[in-house]
Design a protein around this motif. Structure first.
Motif, PDB file in Angstrom:
ATOM      1  N   VAL A 117       1.083   7.206   4.059  1.00  0.00           N
ATOM      2  CA  VAL A 117      -0.070   6.383   4.417  1.00  0.00           C
ATOM      3  C   VAL A 117      -0.153   6.270   5.932  1.00  0.00           C
ATOM      4  O   VAL A 117       0.853   5.988   6.598  1.00  0.00           O
ATOM      5  CB  VAL A 117       0.013   4.989   3.763  1.00  0.00           C
ATOM      6  CG1 VAL A 117      -1.196   4.142   4.167  1.00  0.00           C
ATOM      7  CG2 VAL A 117       0.081   5.115   2.248  1.00  0.00           C
ATOM      8  N   VAL A 171      -2.848   9.685   2.896  1.00  0.00           N
ATOM      9  CA  VAL A 171      -3.946   8.734   2.706  1.00  0.00           C
ATOM     10  C   VAL A 171      -4.113   7.970   4.017  1.00  0.00           C
ATOM     11  O   VAL A 171      -3.137   7.411   4.529  1.00  0.00           O
ATOM     12  CB  VAL A 171      -3.673   7.754   1.539  1.00  0.00           C
ATOM     13  CG1 VAL A 171      -4.801   6.729   1.451  1.00  0.00           C
ATOM     14  CG2 VAL A 171      -3.522   8.497   0.231  1.00  0.00           C
ATOM     15  N   VAL A 182      -6.588   3.090  -2.900  1.00  0.00           N
ATOM     16  CA  VAL A 182      -5.359   3.816  -2.560  1.00  0.00           C
ATOM     17  C   VAL A 182      -4.799   4.518  -3.796  1.00  0.00           C
ATOM     18  O   VAL A 182      -4.350   5.672  -3.737  1.00  0.00           O
ATOM     19  CB  VAL A 182      -4.322   2.851  -1.935  1.00  0.00           C
ATOM     20  CG1 VAL A 182      -2.969   3.543  -1.782  1.00  0.00           C
ATOM     21  CG2 VAL A 182      -4.820   2.361  -0.586  1.00  0.00           C
ATOM     22  N   ALA A 237       1.013   4.253  -2.871  1.00  0.00           N
ATOM     23  CA  ALA A 237       0.729   5.666  -2.614  1.00  0.00           C
ATOM     24  C   ALA A 237       1.917   6.565  -2.894  1.00  0.00           C
ATOM     25  O   ALA A 237       1.755   7.783  -3.074  1.00  0.00           O
ATOM     26  CB  ALA A 237       0.283   5.846  -1.165  1.00  0.00           C
ATOM     27  N   ILE A 286      -8.785  -2.564  -2.147  1.00  0.00           N
ATOM     28  CA  ILE A 286      -8.007  -1.627  -1.335  1.00  0.00           C
ATOM     29  C   ILE A 286      -6.950  -0.935  -2.190  1.00  0.00           C
ATOM     30  O   ILE A 286      -6.771   0.302  -2.119  1.00  0.00           O
ATOM     31  CB  ILE A 286      -7.368  -2.374  -0.144  1.00  0.00           C
ATOM     32  CG1 ILE A 286      -8.450  -2.871   0.816  1.00  0.00           C
ATOM     33  CG2 ILE A 286      -6.382  -1.474   0.585  1.00  0.00           C
ATOM     34  CD1 ILE A 286      -7.937  -3.787   1.903  1.00  0.00           C
ATOM     35  N   VAL A 333       0.821  -1.199   0.000  1.00  0.00           N
ATOM     36  CA  VAL A 333       0.000   0.000   0.000  1.00  0.00           C
ATOM     37  C   VAL A 333       0.858   1.252   0.000  1.00  0.00           C
ATOM     38  O   VAL A 333       0.603   2.230  -0.721  1.00  0.00           O
ATOM     39  CB  VAL A 333      -0.958  -0.018   1.221  1.00  0.00           C
ATOM     40  CG1 VAL A 333      -1.635   1.335   1.401  1.00  0.00           C
ATOM     41  CG2 VAL A 333      -2.012  -1.105   1.052  1.00  0.00           C
ATOM     42  N   ARG A 334       1.930   1.249   0.797  1.00  0.00           N
ATOM     43  CA  ARG A 334       2.798   2.431   0.858  1.00  0.00           C
ATOM     44  C   ARG A 334       3.482   2.664  -0.497  1.00  0.00           C
ATOM     45  O   ARG A 334       3.630   3.809  -0.945  1.00  0.00           O
ATOM     46  CB  ARG A 334       3.840   2.263   1.962  1.00  0.00           C
ATOM     47  CG  ARG A 334       3.232   2.270   3.359  1.00  0.00           C
ATOM     48  CD  ARG A 334       4.294   2.302   4.444  1.00  0.00           C
ATOM     49  NE  ARG A 334       3.699   2.154   5.767  1.00  0.00           N
ATOM     50  CZ  ARG A 334       3.164   3.145   6.469  1.00  0.00           C
ATOM     51  NH1 ARG A 334       3.112   4.355   5.943  1.00  0.00           N
ATOM     52  NH2 ARG A 334       2.661   2.931   7.669  1.00  0.00           N
ATOM     53  N   ASP A 352      -8.523  10.665   1.852  1.00  0.00           N
ATOM     54  CA  ASP A 352      -7.377  11.462   1.389  1.00  0.00           C
ATOM     55  C   ASP A 352      -7.699  12.938   1.584  1.00  0.00           C
ATOM     56  O   ASP A 352      -8.846  13.303   1.845  1.00  0.00           O
ATOM     57  CB  ASP A 352      -7.086  11.168  -0.086  1.00  0.00           C
ATOM     58  CG  ASP A 352      -8.208  11.599  -1.005  1.00  0.00           C
ATOM     59  OD1 ASP A 352      -8.422  12.821  -1.158  1.00  0.00           O
ATOM     60  OD2 ASP A 352      -8.888  10.713  -1.574  1.00  0.00           O
ATOM     61  N   ILE A 363      -6.101   4.996   6.155  1.00  0.00           N
ATOM     62  CA  ILE A 363      -6.913   3.779   6.092  1.00  0.00           C
ATOM     63  C   ILE A 363      -7.346   3.448   7.519  1.00  0.00           C
ATOM     64  O   ILE A 363      -6.499   3.277   8.411  1.00  0.00           O
ATOM     65  CB  ILE A 363      -6.129   2.603   5.481  1.00  0.00           C
ATOM     66  CG1 ILE A 363      -5.656   2.969   4.066  1.00  0.00           C
ATOM     67  CG2 ILE A 363      -6.992   1.352   5.435  1.00  0.00           C
ATOM     68  CD1 ILE A 363      -4.794   1.910   3.426  1.00  0.00           C
ATOM     69  N   ARG A 400      -4.265   8.414  -4.290  1.00  0.00           N
ATOM     70  CA  ARG A 400      -2.967   8.986  -4.681  1.00  0.00           C
ATOM     71  C   ARG A 400      -3.113   9.903  -5.887  1.00  0.00           C
ATOM     72  O   ARG A 400      -2.534  10.999  -5.925  1.00  0.00           O
ATOM     73  CB  ARG A 400      -2.003   7.848  -5.005  1.00  0.00           C
ATOM     74  CG  ARG A 400      -0.629   8.302  -5.474  1.00  0.00           C
ATOM     75  CD  ARG A 400       0.054   7.192  -6.238  1.00  0.00           C
ATOM     76  NE  ARG A 400      -0.666   6.921  -7.516  1.00  0.00           N
ATOM     77  CZ  ARG A 400      -0.426   5.847  -8.249  1.00  0.00           C
ATOM     78  NH1 ARG A 400       0.470   4.941  -7.882  1.00  0.00           N
ATOM     79  NH2 ARG A 400      -1.107   5.671  -9.376  1.00  0.00           N
ATOM     80  N   VAL A 434     -11.110   4.619   3.331  1.00  0.00           N
ATOM     81  CA  VAL A 434      -9.891   5.169   2.729  1.00  0.00           C
ATOM     82  C   VAL A 434     -10.148   6.650   2.502  1.00  0.00           C
ATOM     83  O   VAL A 434     -11.043   7.024   1.734  1.00  0.00           O
ATOM     84  CB  VAL A 434      -9.550   4.465   1.401  1.00  0.00           C
ATOM     85  CG1 VAL A 434      -8.302   5.102   0.784  1.00  0.00           C
ATOM     86  CG2 VAL A 434      -9.324   2.973   1.631  1.00  0.00           C
TER      87      VAL A 434
END
Length: 570
Positions: free
Chosen positions: A434, A477, A460, A428, A456, A424-425, A507, A479, A464, A505
């Motif tokens: 994150v 972001v 994300v 993004a 997910i 995920v990181r 942002d 979560i 982004r 999620v």
């Protein structure tokens, strides 16, 4: 802060007008009902007051007749005394035979306490009482009224006096005694018993607050019920006396309202007795007159409030039912549109997939015949790569168009997110950092973990892309997870009721305009131009609804976006 699925399901203009018209009609009906009840209550109140006035006026006429009967009885007795004295002008004082006749006459006259004769010097000469002290009565009004030169020969009714023999109150009713030449020879007096009048008033068995009085024209009490010591011979309370005197100046009979003794508002009816200085007064507490009316108003008010409450509840239920019907109709239209779009997409995808297979076979055949031509092989490899990307796009189209059988099992979303943290990181980066805010007491949910991973990552990546690439330090972001019972009011209510896990999620990007927000979940809708397919959020929605949950988007221009996935616990 609008859920696009809900915005798409908003009722049409006609439904909105109907939803506004129904409350207006119900509200008007409630107002009219309240006004009608109030009007009926006011009319009934006035009817009770008018009825009390009629009852009290009728009672004054009855009491007038009773008082006149008592005076007539006294007058008849006095005429007998006058005739007896005139037959024997030389009768000695306190003649036993004559006084015994007076006592015998009183046996059938309970309204009269005593009969006596007052001589011209003011002393009693004949008396039915045996113990009357020798005192001069020339100061009594009934003596002075006949002693005057122009004194009348008829019946005189005086004010109440205290008897000097018994200490009780009485009214002096008198006739003059004259010689044959017309000279004043004294007065024959009948002591009218005020307690007898009060007993008669008591026997009428009126209400506890009712007051009956026999009064002089200046408001002095002659007899009263209920009996109260110290009231006979005294004027009425200031307020009632003032109102009575004003009323008597206007008419010999009528009604008025005043505040009586004890501070209670009363309705009074009065009547002057003809040819006598007496007034009959009857009063009744206004609160007692209206007591039963107040009870009926409380009952009617309670029933009205209950009926209005039921009406409002029914109105609310009808509005909710109409709104739900409109939402269901809008959702059905949306589903039919998406289904048609899905069938179209599926057909195009199949045809396009057939073309891709033909192109792939042709390019593979060309690759085998290219031999050592390196340049041709590079072009062929690029073509095959484009074909593979086309197949991936076809797979996405089919994923939106079809309802897939999912392989659902209990999943701990916190664990899944922890395992995906590095992925995920990286997804993004480099536009945002994150943050994870996970509920440690989160229950498991029943979903397909592979499709949840894809959803997910999709969210994300969308978050982004909403962040400015030139200011990576400011973008973030977040979560988060938490448990919830049921869906919020802004969700589309497609999911079954029960417990859910909410995966959010969020942002701090540019956010969405209302127009974009309404179409964000539509297949093929994108704001990324040629770089987007418009299938990402559609696939996420398809996954969530296939799982038995729902999706909600909350966004505001310049304030970022939050996408919430509601997944059923299991």
């Amino acid at each position: 802060m609008v859920n696009p699925a809900r915005r798409q399901g908003e009722p049409s203009f006609v439904h909105r007008v109907r939803s506004m018209l129904l409350p207006a009609i119900v509200g008007l009906a409630c107002v009219l009902a309240v006004l009608a009840v109030a009007l009926v209550a006011l009319n009934e109140r006035q009817r009770r007051l008018d009825g009390a006035v009629r009852d009290l006026s009728a009672l004054t006429r009855l009491l007038e007749g009773h008082a006149q009967g008592a005076l007539l009885t006294a007058d008849i007795a006095l005429q007998g005394v006058v005739e007896g004295m005139e037959r024997d002008p030389g009768r000695p004082a306190h003649d036993p035979a004559f006084e015994n006749s007076l006592r015998r006459a009183l046996r059938n006259l309970p309204v009269i306490r005593a009969l006596f004769v007052v001589g011209p010097d003011g002393f009693i000469t004949q008396d039915s009482d045996r113990a009357t002290p020798r005192r001069n009565l020339a100061d009594r009004d009934y003596f002075r009224a006949h002693q005057q030169a122009d004194g009348g020969d008829g019946l005189f009714v005086g004010k109440p006096w205290i008897s000097r023999s018994t200490g009780t109150w009485f009214i002096g009713v008198s006739r003059p005694l004259k010689s044959r030449s017309g000279a004043f020879q004294g007065v024959a007096v009948a002591a009218l018993e005020t307690r007898f009048l009060e007993r008669t008033y008591r026997d009428l068995d009126l209400g506890d607050s009712d007051v009956i009085g026999l009064l002089s024209p200046d408001g002095v009490v002659v007899a009263r019920h209920p009996h109260a010591e110290g009231t006979v011979g005294e004027p009425l309370s200031a307020g009632v006396r003032s109102a009575l005197l004003d009323a008597l100046r206007r008419s010999p009979s009528g009604t008025f309202g005043a505040r009586g003794a004890g501070g209670r508002d009363r309705i009074f009816a009065y009547r002057s007795l003809p040819d006598t200085p007496l007034v009959v007064l009857v009063g009744r507490a206004r609160a007692d007159v209206l007591a039963s009316w107040r009870r009926s108003v409380v009952v009617a008010g309670g029933v009205t409030i209950l009926a209005l409450g039921l009406g409002v509840l029914l109105c609310w239920m009808l509005i909710a039912q109409a709104r739900d019907a409109a939402f269901q109709a809008a959702h059905l239209a949306e589903a039919e549109r998406l289904e048609a779009l899905g069938r179209l997409s599926s057909g195009v995808a199949h045809d396009f997939n057939n073309l891709l297979q033909s192109l792939s076979a042709s390019l593979s055949l060309l690759g085998k015949r290219a031999g050592s031509d390196a340049r041709a092989k590079v072009v062929i490899e690029q073509g095959l790569g484009s074909i593979e990307r086309g197949r991936a796009l076809v797979a996405q189209l089919l994923g939106v168009a079809r309802r897939h059988d999912i392989t659902a099992r209990p999943v701990d979303i916190n664990v899944l997110l922890t395992n995906m943290e590095s992925l995920v990181r990286n997804a993004a980066a480099p536009c945002a950092r994150v943050e994870f805010r996970l509920d440690p007491d989160l229950p498991t949910c029943r979903v397909d973990p592979s499709r949840l991973d894809a959803a997910i990552l999709n969210l994300v990546v969308n978050a982004r892309d909403a962040l400015p690439p030139d200011n990576a330090d400011a973008g973030w972001v977040r979560i988060s997870t938490h448990a919830c019972e049921g869906l919020p009011g802004s969700a589309t209510s497609r999911a079954k009721p029960g417990a859910f896990v909410c995966l959010t999620v969020t942002d701090n990007g540019a956010g969405m305009t209302p127009g974009i927000q309404r179409r964000a979940l539509e297949p093929f809708f994108t704001t990324k131009g040629e770089a987007g397919t418009g299938l990402g959020l559609s696939q996420v929605r398809a996954f969530v609804r296939d799982s038995g949950g729902d999706i909600e988007i909350e966004s505001e221009t310049g304030a970022g976006t939050a996408v919430r996935l509601y997944l059923p616990c299991g």
